[in-house]
Design a protein around this motif. Structure first.
Motif, PDB file in Angstrom:
ATOM      1  N   TYR A  27     -14.993 -60.706 -67.503  1.00 14.07           N
ATOM      2  CA  TYR A  27     -13.680 -60.358 -68.781  1.00 14.07           C
ATOM      3  C   TYR A  27     -13.365 -60.814 -69.949  1.00 14.07           C
ATOM      4  CZ  TYR A  27     -13.017 -56.353 -65.206  1.00 14.07           C
ATOM      5  OH  TYR A  27     -13.003 -55.309 -64.500  1.00 14.07           O
TER       6      TYR A  27
ATOM      7  N   LEU B  30     -12.966 -59.831 -73.211  1.00 15.27           N
ATOM      8  CA  LEU B  30     -11.390 -59.069 -73.287  1.00 15.27           C
ATOM      9  C   LEU B  30     -10.450 -60.030 -73.196  1.00 15.27           C
ATOM     10  CD1 LEU B  30     -10.795 -56.295 -72.936  1.00 15.27           C
ATOM     11  CD2 LEU B  30     -10.022 -56.583 -70.805  1.00 15.27           C
TER      12      LEU B  30
ATOM     13  N   PHE C 103      -2.791 -56.025 -68.249  1.00 10.69           N
ATOM     14  CA  PHE C 103      -2.763 -54.406 -68.477  1.00 10.69           C
ATOM     15  C   PHE C 103      -3.974 -53.859 -69.076  1.00 10.69           C
ATOM     16  CE2 PHE C 103      -2.310 -51.604 -72.090  1.00 10.69           C
ATOM     17  CZ  PHE C 103      -1.028 -50.478 -71.184  1.00 10.69           C
ATOM     18  N   ASN C 104      -4.690 -54.642 -69.402  1.00 10.84           N
ATOM     19  CA  ASN C 104      -6.473 -53.965 -70.100  1.00 10.84           C
ATOM     20  C   ASN C 104      -7.656 -54.174 -69.468  1.00 10.84           C
ATOM     21  OD1 ASN C 104      -5.317 -53.001 -72.688  1.00 10.84           O
ATOM     22  ND2 ASN C 104      -5.548 -54.814 -73.752  1.00 10.84           N
ATOM     23  N   LYS C 105      -7.442 -55.273 -67.905  1.00  9.88           N
ATOM     24  CA  LYS C 105      -8.513 -55.636 -67.100  1.00  9.88           C
ATOM     25  C   LYS C 105      -8.707 -54.081 -66.617  1.00  9.88           C
ATOM     26  CE  LYS C 105      -9.550 -59.167 -64.768  1.00  9.88           C
ATOM     27  NZ  LYS C 105      -9.730 -60.098 -63.397  1.00  9.88           N
TER      28      LYS C 105
END
Lengths: 320, 284, 431
Positions: free
Chosen positions: C393, C396, C429-431
């Motif tokens: 990740y 991100l 939140f986006n993971k």
């Protein structure tokens, strides 16, 4: 099919193929005319759109190896993606707000200028008409990539043309692409350059369709220039307004290439240059969230259709 | 039919007024032209000059080395040929199909007409990026990956063009078509001999828009074309923007040369295109 | 230099080792082919300079030893290469044999164990791993213990400074041992003369990461847990904000503008990995002889004098049907004297292939850097360099750090602690 068949045998009730054809041609032909579009539409739009719709309820987890046929590992998420977008995702909200700001800026600033330019070009004895048409159409037909490059140079803070021009008037330059307060104005300037002239050509088309005798008649009845403009010219321009507003709106929410290039594949400081389709692209292709990206696409489409519907409704009210 | 006798305009003439109006138009033209001029002069500058003070529109010295670099170090000529081929083919087919569909919407009654038209409008709004992956899977199944079929065929009938064609074809007088029908013309005959000639200006507009869209298309050809000798101009130019070194002068040269044919086509076809945009069509 | 010449025997030896070690031999694609069979392998890359290097290598070295294997190199713009790859991976079609994997783009395709589109190179590499500088050559492409790419360059970040201006101002660059001393030493000297001290990017997360990493901080631990939220991170970011506000740090500008500012002497020190040296020479040739380099000032006695930054590794896709040939190409590029020295000559990249480190060519004095020997710095630095824990990740995360921590803090005066917290929330939140 020769002329004689249709005219002489029209009423004879033969059930031959050619006879059937000559009677039903007008019913069948629209489908034949539509066939290339419909086939292309079904195969290359509806089908992938359906696949994307399916994807919008999933989370993509990983790849299936080519040896097993390729594809992705999916996990069903129900409405999670949509719920998250609508209730929790701040970046999506930012992107929609930016799109709306750009749309409003485009309509409010661009339309009066475009209409004004069209009025000028429609006036008698105006020179440079051919040149103006060429100039106004040229930005529209220039590649977004090329436009992105040129404006990267123009908006540069220290070495940019725009700031250099401003300094000639004693105005201190700003970081058009680096200061988040100026990102939206910069994009609106870019939009103005790209689409304003193009839209003015549509207004010009509309103006030239206003029947002269109608205005003449109104004048003879003693109507003032302003009244003629307001009560005859503007109503005749209604379809042009519909066209310009709606395409401008869709274009605003779909903006992608220009900001993507200006911000070097980013979204500008503080997401000030983030637009919905860019966000979709980032999510789907940088963050490998293809399901979520599909949901963004569908939600965006729904929003655009909703706003377009409202617009059409407003324009319909105007007609009455 | 109306004959234009004399125009009545809301802005009254007058010498001073006219001069003012002329200069406003001229300023508009200039402001629009400056970015293009800047692009052209940028392509003749020495490396680094664009990022130096003072900022000038004209180069301090004119250099041709960006063009030498463009033709010597890149596949620019190949990209150019590829682009003309694909854009040309796509335009020819796309215009014809758009006109057919436009005629169907404008001049015929059929079931689900409104529904179909709604479909056309709806496709205007669905972002292409959503379709990218499913469409690519389809290209794989068709065996079209890394072929020009993938660039030419999908999306060949553009909704916007159908919309435009419909607008123009609507103004073709029904009486003309009915007269032809009474003379025994087939519907295809009417399309080819009456509709198409009458909307020729619109065809010009749609042709140039389709050509330009194909010429400028970036993301999709980038995804489907793998072999870099098959690249189109837009992708080719983008590869010149390396992550570590940017040949801005050469990119500007490429931008200029890639914009040139479109501008030339526009200038040559200007009468048709402008007529298409400004006259709309014949009013009945 | 005959011992460097790659012989056919070398190749056969390497190929058979590779086959035996890899287990590819068991796969149908691994069947040893007749020697003359014409094979084509392809690599997707994004960097013009690497493309030129490999093309050179193919023309000068590869085509002699492997005339039957042609190598197709294709160039795609950086930010567009990954969508293109993703489409190919999803479809399982049109996938290249090899990919130039930029360090930041390593993660997103290998999140799910068992569905990685890149083949682990561990077995192919075998003992040859010992010939490589791990922090630069394999660590950035290692996820869950699998090595997915081989990087060819040692990339310690060094500090470059304008010794002519330092002399003019009567400042001694060697005096400051810590960052605080470094900044304080200047007093009003440099700024009074119209120079910023140091160039830093507000469009990149990396300049924060470099100082943070140097102080012993990490974005992720080896298990993929976020390590950012610490007093250390707050301290570093606050410190950077102060320097930015006081004008000690100036925005470095992006692309050509950066070198324009450099030529205008808007800043007099800047850091960068060795590849940056190549671009300095290319874009600011007039400054030859005015630059020198040194290790980074420290935070405290536990700081690293340098950290690795950047790099691109060559990887093989699981879909490749020519894995041995692809590995052979990667090996010649990165694990031979000829390949790695060619990269040095073409791109100023100091090889991550250790056996060549004592080559005179690498340790030569460099006029651009006023007669210093960049190679010595790099080779010495490589020994004590921090390692990066790459996470699937990573991209991100760095995106969240840039958007919500670095930019608000450096540009808008946001509170560093709150900003970092927001960045982490956004990431989670986006993971």
């Amino acid at each position: 099919m020769s002329a004689s068949i249709l005219t002489t045998r029209e009423k004879a009730q033969h059930l031959s193929v050619s006879d059937w054809w000559s009677r039903n041609q007008r019913k069948v032909i629209p489908y034949i005319f539509l066939a290339p579009f419909l086939i292309s539409f079904l195969v290359f739009t509806v089908y992938p759109a359906g696949a994307a719709f399916f994807l919008s309820f999933q989370r993509v987890r990983g790849f299936i190896s080519p040896a097993e046929g390729g594809g992705v590992v999916l996990e069903y998420k129900g409405l999670d993606n949509y719920e998250r977008l609508l209730t929790k995702d701040k970046r999506f909200r930012t992107a929609i707000i930016n799109g709306a700001e750009f749309a409003i800026g485009t309509v409010l600033i661009q339309m009066p200028i475009a209409l004004g330019m069209a009025l000028l070009m429609n006036a008698p004895h105006i020179r440079f008409k051919v040149l103006a048409r060429l100039a106004f159409f040229a930005p529209y037909i220039t590649s977004a990539i090329v436009v992105g490059w040129i404006f990267t140079l123009i908006f540069q803070d220290r070495y940019g043309l725009l700031n250099a021009a401003l300094s000639m008037f004693g105005i201190e330059g700003v970081g058009w692409l680096t200061n988040k307060a100026f990102v939206m104005p910069a994009l609106i300037i870019l939009g103005l350059w790209t689409w304003c002239g193009y839209n003015s050509l549509f207004f010009l088309a509309g103006l030239q369709n206003v029947p002269d005798d109608l205005k003449e008649a109104a004048r003879i009845d003693g109507a003032s220039t302003v009244r003629v403009f307001w009560h005859i010219t503007i109503p005749f321009l209604r379809p042009v307004f519909v066209f310009v507003v709606i395409t401008g709106l869709i274009g605003s929410f779909s903006l992608f290439s220009q900001p993507y290039l200006l911000f070097d594949s980013g979204a500008g400081p503080g997401d000030s240059g983030l637009f919905p389709v860019m966000y979709l692209f980032f999510m789907g292709f940088e963050n490998f969230r293809m399901g979520y990206a599909s949901a963004i696409g569908y939600l965006l489409t729904a929003i655009i259709l909703l706003i377009t519907g409202l617009q059409l409704l407003l324009f319909r009210l105007w007609r009455v | 039919m109306l004959l234009k006798t004399k125009r009545v305009n809301i802005i009254g003439p007058g010498r001073v007024n006219l001069m003012f109006m002329n200069s406003v138009v001229l300023v508009g033209v200039l402001l629009t032209a400056i970015p293009f001029i800047y692009m052209i002069t940028a392509s003749f500058r020495q490396q680094g000059e664009l990022y130096s003070l003072p900022v000038t529109i004209m180069p301090r010295e004119w250099h041709g080395h960006n063009y030498v670099k463009l033709f010597g170090d890149t596949n620019f000529v190949i990209w150019y040929g590829n682009t003309i081929f694909t854009a040309g083919l796509r335009t020819a087919l796309g215009v014809y199909f758009a006109a057919l569909a436009g005629a169907a919407f404008a001049k015929y009654e059929f079931r689900f007409k409104r529904f179909f038209f709604f479909l056309v409008l709806a496709t205007l709004t669905l972002p292409f990026q959503v379709l990218l992956v499913p469409l690519f899977l389809m290209m794989r199944d068709f065996g079209w990956v890394d072929t020009y079929w993938a660039v030419i065929v999908p999306g060949i009938v553009v909704a916007f063009n159908i919309f435009l064609m419909r607008q123009y074809i609507e103004s073709v007088p029904d009486e003309l078509m009915d007269a032809a029908r009474i003379d025994g013309a087939s519907e295809f005959g009417i399309f080819h001999r009456i509709i198409l000639p009458l909307v020729r200006p619109a065809l010009g507009v749609v042709a140039i828009l389709t050509f330009v869209n194909t010429w400028n298309d970036f993301l999709w050809p980038l995804i489907v074309l793998h072999d870099d000798t098959k690249y189109l101009l837009s992708i080719g130019i983008a590869t010149m923007d390396g992550p570590y070194d940017v040949e801005i002068g050469a990119i500007m040269a490429a931008s200029f040369l890639s914009t040139l044919p479109i501008l030339i086509v526009f200038i040559l076809m200007q009468r048709q295109i402008i007529a298409g945009l400004t006259q709309g069509a014949i009013r009945g | 230099m005959s011992e460097n010449k790659l012989s056919r025997r070398d190749f056969l030896k390497a190929a058979s080792t590779a086959l035996a070690a890899s287990g590819f031999a068991a796969l149908p694609v691994g069947v040893v082919r007749a020697q003359d069979e014409e094979i084509s392998i392809d690599l997707w890359g994004f960097a013009n300079n690497r493309d030129e290097w490999m093309q050179n290598l193919v023309d000068e070295i590869w085509s002699e030893v492997h005339p039957n294997v042609s190598v197709e190199l294709s160039l795609t713009p950086y930010s567009d290469l990954w969508p293109k790859l993703q489409a190919a991976f999803v479809a399982g079609a049109g996938i290249p044999d090899m990919v130039d994997i930029e360090i930041s783009a390593m993660g997103q395709f290998v999140r799910e164990a068992g569905s990685e589109p890149y083949a682990p190179l561990n077995d192919l590499l075998g003992d040859q791993l010992d010939d490589l500088s791990i922090p630069s050559a394999t660590k950035p492409w290692t996820v869950r213990g699998n090595i997915y790419g081989i990087g060819n360059e040692v990339n310690p970040v060094l500090l470059y400074y304008r010794h002519d201006i330092f002399d003019e101002l009567g400042l001694d660059i060697d005096a400051p041992g810590t960052w605080d001393e470094f900044v304080n030493m200047l007093g009003d000297g440099a700024m009074g003369a119209g120079h910023g001290l140091f160039a830093i990017s507000t469009q990149w997360w990396g300049d924060f990461y470099i100082q943070f990493h140097q102080a012993g901080g990490e974005f992720f631990d080896a298990d993929g847990n976020v390590q950012l939220m610490s007093d250390l991170a707050v301290e570093i970011l606050t410190w950077q904000q102060e320097q930015m506000n006081s004008g000690v740090y100036v925005d470095r500008g992006s692309g050509d503008a950066h070198y324009a500012l450099m030529n205008e002497e808007a800043f007099i020190t800047v850091w960068g990995a060795p590849w940056y040296q190549g671009f300095m020479k290319q874009n600011a040739p007039d400054l030859e002889g005015k630059w020198k380099m040194r290790y980074l000032p420290l935070w405290d006695e536990n700081s690293y004098a340098t950290v690795p930054r950047g790099g691109t590794g060559m990887g093989i896709t699981t879909a490749s049907e020519n894995k041995e040939e692809s590995w052979e190409f990667i090996r010649i590029c990165n694990l031979t004297a000829e390949g790695s020295l060619l990269a040095f000559r073409r791109m100023n990249l100091f090889p991550s292939y250790i056996p060549v480190w004592d080559r005179e060519e690498l340790l030569r004095t460099d006029d651009y850097f006023s007669g210093q020997k960049p190679g010595e710095f790099i080779a010495e630095a490589a020994a004590g360099m921090a390692e990066v824990n790459v996470d699937p990740y990573w991209t991100l995360f760095t995106d969240s750090v840039l958007r919500l921590a670095v930019q608000p803090v450096m540009l808008d005066g946001a509170d560093p602690r709150t900003a970092l917290e927001e960045a982490i929330d956004d990431f989670e939140f986006n993971k």
